[in-house]
Design a protein around this motif. Structure first.
Motif, PDB file in Angstrom:
ATOM      1  N   ALA A   1      38.814  37.201  44.146  1.00  0.00           N
ATOM      2  CA  ALA A   1      39.097  38.030  45.247  1.00  0.00           C
ATOM      3  C   ALA A   1      38.318  37.389  46.497  1.00  0.00           C
ATOM      4  O   ALA A   1      37.272  36.879  46.504  1.00  0.00           O
ATOM      5  CB  ALA A   1      38.515  39.378  44.896  1.00  0.00           C
TER       6      ALA A   1
ATOM      7  N   GLN B   1      39.999  42.758  49.985  1.00  0.00           N
ATOM      8  CA  GLN B   1      40.614  43.914  49.237  1.00  0.00           C
ATOM      9  C   GLN B   1      41.680  44.674  50.233  1.00  0.00           C
ATOM     10  O   GLN B   1      41.406  44.753  51.577  1.00  0.00           O
ATOM     11  CB  GLN B   1      39.701  44.838  48.631  1.00  0.00           C
ATOM     12  CG  GLN B   1      38.539  45.293  49.566  1.00  0.00           C
ATOM     13  CD  GLN B   1      37.461  46.121  48.737  1.00  0.00           C
ATOM     14  OE1 GLN B   1      38.077  47.013  48.090  1.00  0.00           O
ATOM     15  NE2 GLN B   1      36.304  46.272  49.171  1.00  0.00           N
TER      16      GLN B   1
ATOM     17  N   HIS C   1      42.557  43.699  45.005  1.00  0.00           N
ATOM     18  CA  HIS C   1      42.031  42.462  45.372  1.00  0.00           C
ATOM     19  C   HIS C   1      43.271  41.483  45.909  1.00  0.00           C
ATOM     20  O   HIS C   1      44.041  41.533  45.303  1.00  0.00           O
ATOM     21  CB  HIS C   1      41.110  41.784  44.307  1.00  0.00           C
ATOM     22  CG  HIS C   1      39.877  42.221  44.345  1.00  0.00           C
ATOM     23  ND1 HIS C   1      39.148  42.073  42.867  1.00  0.00           N
ATOM     24  CD2 HIS C   1      39.109  43.246  44.956  1.00  0.00           C
ATOM     25  CE1 HIS C   1      37.867  42.931  43.127  1.00  0.00           C
ATOM     26  NE2 HIS C   1      37.733  43.393  44.426  1.00  0.00           N
TER      27      HIS C   1
END
Length: 431
Positions: A324, A327, A353
């Motif tokens: 990630a 987000q 993510h």
């Protein structure tokens, strides 16, 4: 372009070349330059910001929707907001459709904010320059050719970040992608601003009542309003309202003839929606059309195929990923060819993510993408394209590009833990 002419071009060299000075591109350039690498930012207009200064006046995606908004974007984007506050040029307001709080700003002040942050970071900026061709060698971009008022320039970068929005560089380099040739892309919108609005009276008209009056006006005849909804909102400027109403459909934004027609049609629609507001909505009786978007707003064009492809299922399931880099809690917001907009929300307060792999194109070393041309399917793209997420992607791409240069490797070999640690150090919110 033939090789004889190419050999006579003026040449530039840089560590990182960023194509496109929109929210993703400027943030990428700032991030890379701050990591200590030479960074060249190329923008076809005479100012930075892309959609954020050409078309819209609101950053979406900074907050999750719902009754308890949570901030999910941080780092360099926070500095942008801080500088806008310094000029008293922003406000936070609820989104008309419940997509989370939006940060509405003065686009002309934002031009200066973007520019100042880039210059302070040591970014070299080339305005009025358009990337028109690339050279590759064994799957890696070795040169990018720019058309400018000074003639053609040949730039030799070590890493390229394609933040063009339309994946222009990736497409030229042979990266596979989806576009309007593979299925419908979202509608285009020309925005406009109105001056001398009696905002107190205008704000008494609810969204539902505005839409009911639109439908009534269409039924009664005399108005050509393709989108039977749309929004109009306050701005930091007294008596000034901004719109997101027009809808130009079935356009391939990478086809110059279709795009040219769309520009004309978008302005025609803007004048019609202005007439409707002035004649039918209280508070707008004495309003004046203050300005049209610099260009028509493009929501979707090319979407590359990367090492991972973000999907509709990932979005609605609020999926998390080990790699990630940002987000997102924004809903799927599809401006299709019909008269309304399709909205699908994540569970309350949830986010998914954005994987780093979505920024790494297939079949091209030394290239990253950032912004709305990332690797995502149509529905996932309709969520992740918000400017807050574009800035976060740019931030990650810039740091990754610099890491690759410092470690003499390619963006696909960047250490994910190192990238995530650095993002957290500068204020990014990954979880």
């Amino acid at each position: 372009m033939d090789m004889v002419r190419r050999s006579s071009y003026k040449e530039l060299e840089t560590d990182v070349l960023v194509i496109g000075g929109g929210s993703a591109g400027v943030t990428a350039a700032i991030a890379a330059a701050r990591e200590g690498v030479n960074t060249l930012l190329v923008e076809r207009y005479g100012f930075l910001g892309g959609t954020s200064t050409q078309v819209l006046d609101t950053f979406y995606g900074f907050f999750t929707p719902g009754s308890h908004p949570r901030k999910v974007i941080g780092g360099i984007p926070d500095e942008v907001i801080t500088n806008l506050k310094r000029y008293d040029a922003m406000l936070i307001r609820p989104n008309t459709y419940g997509a989370g709080n939006g940060i509405t700003y003065n686009p002309d002040i934002l031009k200066i904010v973007w520019e100042s942050l880039a210059m302070q970071a040591g970014v070299q900026i080339l305005f009025h320059a358009l990337a028109v061709d690339v050279e590759t060698d064994q799957g890696r971009i070795t040169s990018v050719f720019l058309a400018t008022k000074s003639g053609f320039l040949r730039v030799r970068p070590r890493v390229v970040i394609d933040a063009s929005g339309d994946a222009d560089i990736a497409a030229l380099a042979g990266v596979p992608y989806e576009s309007a040739a593979n299925g419908p892309v979202q509608a285009l919108t020309t925005t406009f601003r109105l001056l001398n609005v009696d905002t107190q009276r205008a704000l008494q008209i609810s969204k539902n009542e505005l839409h009911e009056r639109m439908a009534q006006a269409i039924v009664e005849g005399g108005y050509n309003l393709p989108r039977k909804e749309g929004s109009i909102h306050i701005t930091p400027l007294p008596g000034t309202m901004a719109t997101n109403m027009t809808r130009v459909v079935n356009i391939d934004p990478t086809d110059i003839e279709q795009l040219s027609w769309a520009e004309i049609e978008g302005r025609r629609q803007a004048l019609e929606y202005f007439r409707f507001l002035k004649e039918r909505i209280p508070g707008y009786e004495n309003a004046h059309l203050a300005g049209l978007s610099v260009q028509i707003g493009v929501r979707e064009s090319r979407r590359i195929y990367g090492q991972y492809r973000l999907t509709r299922e990932d979005v609605l399931a609020a999926r998390k990923f080990d790699d990630a880099i940002a987000q997102c809690g924004a809903p799927i917001e599809e401006h299709h060819s019909g008269a309304d907009t399709r909205w699908e929300y994540l569970p309350e307060g949830e986010t998914y993510h954005i994987p780093y792999r979505c920024l790494i194109p297939l079949h091209c070393d030394g290239l990253l993408v950032a912004g709305r041309c990332l690797s995502a399917d149509h529905d996932a793209h309709a969520s992740v394209r918000s400017m807050g997420q574009c800035m976060a992607m740019g931030q990650a791409a810039g740091i990754a590009a610099a890491w690759a240069i410092h470690h003499h490797t390619t963006p696909s070999e960047v250490s994910i833990p190192s990238l995530q640690n650095r993002l957290r150090q500068i204020g990014a919110i990954l979880d």
